[in-house]
Design an enzyme around this catalytic site. Sequence first.
Site, mmCIF file in Angstrom:
data_model
loop_
_atom_site.group_PDB
_atom_site.id
_atom_site.type_symbol
_atom_site.label_atom_id
_atom_site.label_comp_id
_atom_site.label_asym_id
_atom_site.label_seq_id
_atom_site.Cartn_x
_atom_site.Cartn_y
_atom_site.Cartn_z
ATOM 1 C CB SER A 34 114.546 -77.326 138.878
ATOM 2 O OG SER A 34 115.191 -76.087 138.650
ATOM 3 C CG ASP A 332 109.045 -72.093 134.735
ATOM 4 O OD1 ASP A 332 110.170 -71.643 134.442
ATOM 5 O OD2 ASP A 332 108.889 -73.091 135.472
ATOM 6 C CG HIS A 335 112.709 -74.216 135.321
ATOM 7 N ND1 HIS A 335 111.732 -73.792 136.210
ATOM 8 C CD2 HIS A 335 113.709 -74.737 136.074
ATOM 9 C CE1 HIS A 335 112.126 -74.055 137.447
ATOM 10 N NE2 HIS A 335 113.317 -74.621 137.393
#
EC number: 3.1.1.80
Length: 379
Positions: A34, A332, A335
Amino acid sequence: MGFAPLLVFSLFVFAGTTKGFICSFDSIYQLGDSFSDTGNLIRQPPDGPTFCSAHFPYGETFPGMPTGRCSDGRLIIDFIATALNLPLLNPYLQQNVSFRHGVNFAVGGATALDLSFLAARGVQVYDVHSPLSTQLKWFRTYLGSICSSPKECSNKLKNALFILGNIGNNDVNYAFPNRSIEEIRAYLPFITEAVANATREIIRLGGTRVIVPGMFPLGCLARNLYFFPDGDKDDLGCLSSLNDLSIYFNSLIQQALASLRIEFPQAVIIYADYYNAWGFLFRNGPALGFNSTTMLKCCCGIGGPYNYDPDRECASQGVPVCSNPTEYIQWDGTHFTQAAYRRVAEYIIPDIIKELKCSYSSIQHLTEGREALHINERE
């Protein structure tokens, strides 16, 4: 924590070490998780559209809407592409887009190890179906669509840059429940082997220039700080034991890459020091424009000392987002913000450019134009 001291980079010094060389990349191929995914996860059936990165406020800073990036905006790979004067990479699973200048195969939540390997050891992985081996399969399929022989493929890839990772932190995160740090540490050689084997395959398929980033400091993530509230903290408030895992993994990766350089002397294999890049950011954040009171807090989140609650994640109903993401490092809890990724890109790109022997003129746009990275702001 083991972070390098504050480093000062000068474009003028850097230019002197690379004068006379030209960067000739025409494409970038990214594999990873991610931290590099520009939209594959949200396009994977059946659950893709339900993932948080498919919803606002993800993408609020760039491009103003969700793209599948796990951030408010751009990622490190986006800044690398811009620095090399290439367009941002489209995700492999996106239809009706151009792959002329490369492909992004990275998938949010991806592991370096195969899911069967993890399952055999009792590690449960949910909602993730594209580990590193799957991404390599996608790359082979893509390669088969643009060339038909090893010679032709090598010619197609002669001006390509490959970035493999960062990847491996999900393997660690998925293994955390009910396991000690020592047990997690025992997984790291297997993760290293998976990354090394993937690098080897890329080179055998025709890649000649490969960047392999190390692991960032796991102990500084708000998510991990939430789950290990009683862990040993360093002077920055990060978890020392988890950062030690990152340091150990990075030492293994560097050893593996040293062996690969001997095995493939024709290839340029670069280690990207993400650990010290992020360490630089956490240690010098206020001087770089980040709020000293929110270094370990989420911009998008709610609850507790880190503004993080796994039951009320970013993009969930009623979860607020900060009004000034440029002052936050963490987005978040898992990340980071575009502002943080930009600063890390500033840290690593000069070293990458130098090792790739690119000319100063080829990176002028690092300090010029609307997307300038302003490397010299450290001075």
